[in-house]
Design an enzyme around this catalytic site. Structure first.
Site, PDB file in Angstrom:
ATOM      1  N   LYS A 113     -34.199 -43.532 -39.838  1.00  0.00           N
ATOM      2  CA  LYS A 113     -32.966 -42.796 -40.153  1.00  0.00           C
ATOM      3  C   LYS A 113     -32.547 -43.002 -41.598  1.00  0.00           C
ATOM      4  CE  LYS A 113     -30.703 -42.113 -35.710  1.00  0.00           C
ATOM      5  NZ  LYS A 113     -29.500 -42.351 -34.911  1.00  0.00           N
ATOM      6  N   LYS A 196     -41.437 -37.295 -30.211  1.00  0.00           N
ATOM      7  CA  LYS A 196     -40.551 -37.152 -29.049  1.00  0.00           C
ATOM      8  C   LYS A 196     -39.630 -35.941 -29.233  1.00  0.00           C
ATOM      9  CE  LYS A 196     -36.408 -39.635 -30.213  1.00  0.00           C
ATOM     10  NZ  LYS A 196     -35.259 -40.370 -29.831  1.00  0.00           N
ATOM     11  N   LYS A 199     -32.978 -33.683 -30.564  1.00  0.00           N
ATOM     12  CA  LYS A 199     -32.083 -32.595 -30.980  1.00  0.00           C
ATOM     13  C   LYS A 199     -31.927 -32.545 -32.487  1.00  0.00           C
ATOM     14  CE  LYS A 199     -28.524 -35.716 -29.566  1.00  0.00           C
ATOM     15  NZ  LYS A 199     -28.028 -36.222 -28.325  1.00  0.00           N
TER      16      LYS A 199
HETATM   17  P1  AMP Z   1     -29.542 -40.191 -27.930  1.00  0.00           P
HETATM   18  O1  AMP Z   1     -29.409 -38.738 -27.837  1.00  0.00           O
HETATM   19  O2  AMP Z   1     -30.498 -40.633 -28.988  1.00  0.00           O
HETATM   20  O3  AMP Z   1     -28.222 -40.923 -27.942  1.00  0.00           O
HETATM   21  O4  AMP Z   1     -30.268 -40.628 -26.572  1.00  0.00           O
HETATM   22  C1  AMP Z   1     -29.631 -40.712 -25.332  1.00  0.00           C
HETATM   23  C2  AMP Z   1     -30.596 -41.260 -24.297  1.00  0.00           C
HETATM   24  O5  AMP Z   1     -31.665 -40.329 -24.071  1.00  0.00           O
HETATM   25  C3  AMP Z   1     -31.255 -42.566 -24.711  1.00  0.00           C
HETATM   26  O6  AMP Z   1     -31.380 -43.397 -23.576  1.00  0.00           O
HETATM   27  C4  AMP Z   1     -32.607 -42.134 -25.203  1.00  0.00           C
HETATM   28  O7  AMP Z   1     -33.561 -43.165 -25.083  1.00  0.00           O
HETATM   29  C5  AMP Z   1     -32.920 -40.966 -24.264  1.00  0.00           C
HETATM   30  N1  AMP Z   1     -33.852 -39.997 -24.893  1.00  0.00           N
HETATM   31  C6  AMP Z   1     -33.651 -39.311 -26.046  1.00  0.00           C
HETATM   32  N2  AMP Z   1     -34.695 -38.496 -26.317  1.00  0.00           N
HETATM   33  C7  AMP Z   1     -35.603 -38.686 -25.311  1.00  0.00           C
HETATM   34  C8  AMP Z   1     -36.893 -38.130 -25.011  1.00  0.00           C
HETATM   35  N3  AMP Z   1     -37.479 -37.235 -25.813  1.00  0.00           N
HETATM   36  N4  AMP Z   1     -37.517 -38.545 -23.883  1.00  0.00           N
HETATM   37  C9  AMP Z   1     -36.939 -39.455 -23.067  1.00  0.00           C
HETATM   38  N5  AMP Z   1     -35.730 -40.017 -23.287  1.00  0.00           N
HETATM   39  C10 AMP Z   1     -35.058 -39.640 -24.386  1.00  0.00           C
END
Ligand code: AMP
Ligand code: TRP
Length: 332
Positions: A113, A196, A199
Site C-alpha cells: 500500500k 486476488k 475492489k
Molecule cells: P477488506 O475489504 O480488505 O477490508 O477485506 C474484508 C475481508 O474480506 C477480509 O477478511 C479479507 O481477508 C477478505 N477478502 C478480501 N478480498 C478477498 C478475496 N479476494 N478472497 C477472499 N477473501 C477476501
C-alpha cells in the site's frame, strides 16, 4: 482452541466484492450460531488512506446494511462501528508501545500500500496494531478473515504473547479462521487470476460487487480470463482462471468441485452456469440491502451494538491500563 468468541472487521472503503463475501462474510453468518460474535465496521482503519468525509460516512452505514443483508442478525451478533467504542484507539496506543518498528516494516500489506500512496501516513504503518487492539479487547478465540490477513493476525498473536509474558495472563491469543483456497479463502481476479479479487483494482471487470445487477455479472463472467484447452477441471497451476470460476460456482451453487469437474464440454455453458449461480446467490442479499436503505433502519441496530461492545471493551481496557501502571480514574 475451543471456538468461543469470534471477532472480525471489514473496512468501509467501498462496495464489497464477491471475494469479501465468499472469503469472509459468508463464514461470519455460519459462525454466529456457533460462538459469541462481534462484527465491526472498521471506519478508523479506512482513514489510513485519504477519504472523502461524506462518502466515508455513507459507506460506513452502507457496509453495516450489507452485513445484515448478507445474513448477520443484530439480535444474535454484536454489529457495531469501530469509532463508536473509543477503547479501540486507546488500547491501540498501549499496544503500539509494545510493538517494534521492525515488525511493522515487515508487513507485506504496508509495503504494497505504501508503494501506491503519494505520502505514507503513520496510521498506515501502525494499522495492524489497531487491528490487534480490535481483536484483543473481546478475548476473541477465532478471527475469520481471508488469506491476505494472515500476517496481521500473526503479529496480533505475537503482541498478545509478549504482553502476557511481561504483565501476566491478560489476552486470549486468537487463532485465524481462514478457509482453504477451495472454500473461498482467496477468490482471484476475473481478469488476472494470479492476483486476488480486490475492489481497489483499476479494472472493474476484475471483480464482482455484491451490488452488481444481473447483466453486469453476466458480462463480467463472460469476459473472465480462462485458460488454454477446453476442459473444466480444477488445477490452480495450469488452469488458474477456470479453477477460480469453479470455486465461485461451487460456493454459490452448493455443488462440490468434483461434481463440477468434467461436467462441461468447453467454457461457454460453464460460464453461463457460473453467472446464473452468482446472480441467484446475490439476489436475496440485494433485495434485503434495498429494504434496509430506508432511513433509520440501520442506526438503531448500530446504537445497540456499540453499547454492548463498549461494556466488554472498557473492562478489558481498564485491566490493561492497570497492569501497565496507569492510575485508573475510578480509583481516585
Ligand atoms: P477488506 O475489504 O480488505 O477490508 O477485506 C474484508 C475481508 O474480506 C477480509 O477478511 C479479507 O481477508 C477478505 N477478502 C478480501 N478480498 C478477498 C478475496 N479476494 N478472497 C477472499 N477473501 C477476501
Ligand atoms: N485489516 C482487515 C482487512 O483489511 C480489517 C480488520 C480490521 C480486521 N480489524 C480487524 C479483520 C480485526 C479482522 C479482525 O480486511
Amino acid at each position: 482452541m475451543e471456538l468461543k468468541t469470534v471477532f472480525s472487521g471489514v473496512q468501509p472503503s467501498g462496495a464489497l466484492t464477491l471475494g469479501n463475501y465468499l472469503g469472509a462474510i459468508r463464514n461470519f453468518v455460519d459462525l454466529q450460531h456457533k460462538a459469541k460474535c462481534y462484527f465491526c465496521v472498521v471506519d478508523q482503519h479506512a482513514l489510513t488512506i485519504p477519504q472523502d468525509p461524506a462518502r466515508l460516512r455513507e459507506r460506513t452505514l452502507d457496509l453495516a446494511r450489507l452485513f445484515i443483508a448478507c445474513g448477520l442478525d443484530p439480535d444474535i451478533s454484536t454489529i457495531f462501528v469501530q469509532s463508536h467504542v473509543p477503547a479501540h484507539s486507546q488500547l491501540s496506543w498501549l499496544l503500539e508501545c509494545m510493538t517494534y518498528v521492525g515488525e511493522l516494516r515487515r508487513m507485506t500489506q504496508f509495503k504494497e500500500k505504501s508503494r501506491t500512496q503519494e505520502v505514507v501516513t503513520t496510521g498506515l504503518f501502525t494499522y495492524p496494531v489497531l487491528m490487534a487492539a480490535d481483536i484483543l479487547l473481546y478475548d476473541a478465540t477465532h478471527v475469520p478473515v481471508g488469506d491476505d490477513q494472515k500476517q496481521h493476525l500473526e503479529l496480533c498473536r505475537n503482541i498478545a504473547n509478549r504482553f502476557n509474558n511481561r504483565f501476566g495472563e491478560t489476552f486470549v491469543v486468537p487463532e485465524p479462521y481462514i478457509p482453504p483456497r477451495q472454500a473461498g479463502g482467496r477468490i482471484m481476479s476475473l481478469t488476472d487470476p494470479t492476483k486476488k479479487m480486490a475492489k481497489s483494482d483499476e479494472n472493474p471487470d476484475s471483480y464482482i460487487l455484491l451490488t452488481d445487477p444481473p447483466d453486469v455479472i453476466r458480462a463480467k463472467i463472460r469476459k473472465a480470463t480462462t485458460d488454454a484447452g477446453r476442459e473444466v477441471i480444477y488445477d490452480e497451476k495450469t488452469k488458474p482462471g477456470v479453477s477460480n470460476l469453479m470455486v465461485i460456482l461451487s460456493l454459490c451453487s452448493g455443488l462440490r468441485l468434483d461434481e463440477i469437474s468434467g461436467r462441461y464440454d468447453g467454457y461457454a455453458q460453464f460460464k453461463k452456469d457460473v453467472a446464473e449461480a452468482v446472480i441467484a446467490k446475490l439476489e436475496p442479499i440485494q433485495r434485503r440491502h434495498r429494504e434496509l436503505s430506508e432511513p433509520g433502519a440501520i442506526e438503531h441496530a448500530l446504537a445497540i451494538g456499540a453499547t454492548r461492545a463498549e461494556a466488554v471493551a472498557s473492562r478489558k481496557l481498564a485491566t490493561v491500563q492497570d497492569k501497565m501502571g496507569l492510575v485508573l480514574r475510578e480509583s481516585l
